[in-house]
Scaffold this motif. Structure first.
Motif, PDB file in Angstrom:
ATOM      1  N   HIS A 115      93.953  35.224 112.804  1.00  0.00           N
ATOM      2  CA  HIS A 115      94.589  34.732 114.035  1.00  0.00           C
ATOM      3  C   HIS A 115      94.829  33.228 113.912  1.00  0.00           C
ATOM      4  CE1 HIS A 115      93.609  38.472 116.205  1.00  0.00           C
ATOM      5  NE2 HIS A 115      92.503  38.443 115.479  1.00  0.00           N
ATOM      6  N   MET A 116      96.008  32.779 114.333  1.00  0.00           N
ATOM      7  CA  MET A 116      96.339  31.360 114.277  1.00  0.00           C
ATOM      8  C   MET A 116      97.281  31.028 115.438  1.00  0.00           C
ATOM      9  SD  MET A 116      97.724  29.378 110.949  1.00  0.00           S
ATOM     10  CE  MET A 116      99.340  28.696 111.197  1.00  0.00           C
ATOM     11  N   THR A 117      97.149  29.821 115.972  1.00  0.00           N
ATOM     12  CA  THR A 117      98.040  29.364 117.034  1.00  0.00           C
ATOM     13  C   THR A 117      98.688  28.059 116.595  1.00  0.00           C
ATOM     14  OG1 THR A 117      96.606  30.342 118.718  1.00  0.00           O
ATOM     15  CG2 THR A 117      98.207  28.701 119.457  1.00  0.00           C
ATOM     16  N   ASN A 118     100.009  28.007 116.655  1.00  0.00           N
ATOM     17  CA  ASN A 118     100.764  26.785 116.370  1.00  0.00           C
ATOM     18  C   ASN A 118     101.283  26.222 117.686  1.00  0.00           C
ATOM     19  OD1 ASN A 118     100.523  26.923 113.547  1.00  0.00           O
ATOM     20  ND2 ASN A 118     102.332  28.198 113.377  1.00  0.00           N
ATOM     21  N   TYR A 119     101.199  24.912 117.831  1.00  0.00           N
ATOM     22  CA  TYR A 119     101.722  24.219 119.004  1.00  0.00           C
ATOM     23  C   TYR A 119     102.938  23.420 118.541  1.00  0.00           C
ATOM     24  CZ  TYR A 119      97.291  25.659 120.911  1.00  0.00           C
ATOM     25  OH  TYR A 119      96.230  26.422 121.329  1.00  0.00           O
ATOM     26  N   ASN A 120     104.105  23.809 119.019  1.00  0.00           N
ATOM     27  CA  ASN A 120     105.365  23.216 118.569  1.00  0.00           C
ATOM     28  C   ASN A 120     106.028  22.454 119.712  1.00  0.00           C
ATOM     29  OD1 ASN A 120     105.221  24.721 116.022  1.00  0.00           O
ATOM     30  ND2 ASN A 120     105.668  26.499 117.284  1.00  0.00           N
ATOM     31  N   VAL A 121     106.628  21.319 119.370  1.00  0.00           N
ATOM     32  CA  VAL A 121     107.372  20.536 120.349  1.00  0.00           C
ATOM     33  C   VAL A 121     108.705  20.122 119.740  1.00  0.00           C
ATOM     34  CG1 VAL A 121     105.394  19.650 121.635  1.00  0.00           C
ATOM     35  CG2 VAL A 121     106.200  18.408 119.639  1.00  0.00           C
ATOM     36  N   THR A 122     109.684  19.922 120.620  1.00  0.00           N
ATOM     37  CA  THR A 122     110.995  19.425 120.203  1.00  0.00           C
ATOM     38  C   THR A 122     111.303  18.181 121.011  1.00  0.00           C
ATOM     39  OG1 THR A 122     111.757  21.670 119.722  1.00  0.00           O
ATOM     40  CG2 THR A 122     113.451  19.969 119.972  1.00  0.00           C
ATOM     41  N   PHE A 123     111.627  17.115 120.302  1.00  0.00           N
ATOM     42  CA  PHE A 123     112.020  15.856 120.924  1.00  0.00           C
ATOM     43  C   PHE A 123     113.502  15.632 120.703  1.00  0.00           C
ATOM     44  CE2 PHE A 123     107.531  15.107 119.989  1.00  0.00           C
ATOM     45  CZ  PHE A 123     107.086  14.527 121.169  1.00  0.00           C
ATOM     46  N   ALA A 161     111.269  20.423 124.698  1.00  0.00           N
ATOM     47  CA  ALA A 161     110.769  21.800 124.657  1.00  0.00           C
ATOM     48  C   ALA A 161     109.355  21.849 124.093  1.00  0.00           C
ATOM     49  CB  ALA A 161     111.684  22.674 123.812  1.00  0.00           C
ATOM     50  N   LYS A 162     108.576  22.794 124.626  1.00  0.00           N
ATOM     51  CA  LYS A 162     107.231  23.087 124.138  1.00  0.00           C
ATOM     52  C   LYS A 162     107.165  24.581 123.862  1.00  0.00           C
ATOM     53  CE  LYS A 162     103.686  21.509 126.402  1.00  0.00           C
ATOM     54  NZ  LYS A 162     102.729  21.162 127.461  1.00  0.00           N
ATOM     55  N   ASN A 163     106.410  24.946 122.828  1.00  0.00           N
ATOM     56  CA  ASN A 163     106.330  26.355 122.457  1.00  0.00           C
ATOM     57  C   ASN A 163     104.981  26.628 121.811  1.00  0.00           C
ATOM     58  OD1 ASN A 163     106.483  28.376 120.177  1.00  0.00           O
ATOM     59  ND2 ASN A 163     108.364  28.878 121.231  1.00  0.00           N
ATOM     60  N   VAL A 164     104.329  27.695 122.248  1.00  0.00           N
ATOM     61  CA  VAL A 164     103.087  28.145 121.624  1.00  0.00           C
ATOM     62  C   VAL A 164     103.415  29.383 120.811  1.00  0.00           C
ATOM     63  CG1 VAL A 164     100.758  29.033 122.006  1.00  0.00           C
ATOM     64  CG2 VAL A 164     101.664  27.255 123.504  1.00  0.00           C
ATOM     65  N   GLU A 165     103.040  29.355 119.549  1.00  0.00           N
ATOM     66  CA  GLU A 165     103.330  30.468 118.636  1.00  0.00           C
ATOM     67  C   GLU A 165     102.004  31.078 118.182  1.00  0.00           C
ATOM     68  OE1 GLU A 165     105.710  30.988 114.413  1.00  0.00           O
ATOM     69  OE2 GLU A 165     104.942  29.022 114.960  1.00  0.00           O
ATOM     70  N   LYS A 166     101.767  32.329 118.568  1.00  0.00           N
ATOM     71  CA  LYS A 166     100.549  33.040 118.175  1.00  0.00           C
ATOM     72  C   LYS A 166     100.875  33.928 116.975  1.00  0.00           C
ATOM     73  CE  LYS A 166      98.084  32.435 122.229  1.00  0.00           C
ATOM     74  NZ  LYS A 166      96.799  31.850 122.234  1.00  0.00           N
ATOM     75  N   ILE A 167     100.062  33.801 115.947  1.00  0.00           N
ATOM     76  CA  ILE A 167     100.295  34.549 114.720  1.00  0.00           C
ATOM     77  C   ILE A 167      99.083  35.435 114.447  1.00  0.00           C
ATOM     78  CG2 ILE A 167     100.656  34.360 112.225  1.00  0.00           C
ATOM     79  CD1 ILE A 167     101.907  31.580 112.851  1.00  0.00           C
ATOM     80  N   GLU A 168      99.348  36.704 114.206  1.00  0.00           N
ATOM     81  CA  GLU A 168      98.305  37.652 113.817  1.00  0.00           C
ATOM     82  C   GLU A 168      98.776  38.350 112.558  1.00  0.00           C
ATOM     83  OE1 GLU A 168      98.034  40.343 117.129  1.00  0.00           O
ATOM     84  OE2 GLU A 168      96.498  39.131 118.092  1.00  0.00           O
ATOM     85  N   SER A 169      97.897  38.443 111.592  1.00  0.00           N
ATOM     86  CA  SER A 169      98.265  39.184 110.391  1.00  0.00           C
ATOM     87  C   SER A 169      97.043  39.891 109.828  1.00  0.00           C
ATOM     88  CB  SER A 169      98.892  38.263 109.340  1.00  0.00           C
ATOM     89  OG  SER A 169      97.971  37.272 108.946  1.00  0.00           O
ATOM     90  N   MET A 170      97.326  41.021 109.240  1.00  0.00           N
ATOM     91  CA  MET A 170      96.269  41.808 108.640  1.00  0.00           C
ATOM     92  C   MET A 170      95.729  41.057 107.422  1.00  0.00           C
ATOM     93  SD  MET A 170      96.402  45.786 107.559  1.00  0.00           S
ATOM     94  CE  MET A 170      96.975  45.550 105.894  1.00  0.00           C
TER      95      MET A 170
END
Length: 99
Positions: A47-55, A13-22
């Motif tokens: 603003h931040m982007t995390n790139y997550n993978v599952t093996f 699995a691959k997942n992009v997580e976009k985070i926005e916070s005040m």
């Protein structure tokens, strides 16, 4: 690196997580805080982007946050050698296809 592990793995699995916070401005300037709250474009926000993978490794799932470049070169279903240390991803060397 001492203590790193190398194992056969499959990317499941691959997942992009976009985070926005005040922004946390505290009580320094209530006018800036009010402006950030009303900022519809969120240009003042964090603003931040995390790139997550599952093996899959030995029938167990292992999750890692990785860099964008590694994320972009991987595809779900890829198999190869995963190198990690504890919960830290180091690398993934894909098996060569015989095409």
């Amino acid at each position: 690196m001492f203590g790193e592990k190398k194992v056969e793995a499959k990317l499941i699995a691959k997942n992009v997580e976009k985070i926005e916070s005040m922004p946390d401005m505290g009580f320094a300037n209530p006018f800036l805080e009010a402006a950030a709250i009303q900022d519809e474009s969120k240009s003042m926000w964090f603003h931040m982007t995390n790139y997550n993978v599952t093996f899959s490794v030995n029938n167990k799932n292992m999750d890692f946050k990785i860099g964008k470049q590694d994320f972009e070169r991987m595809n779900e279903g890829d198999t190869g050698v995963l190198t990690y240390y504890g919960k830290e991803y180091i690398s993934f060397e894909k098996n060569k296809s015989l095409k």
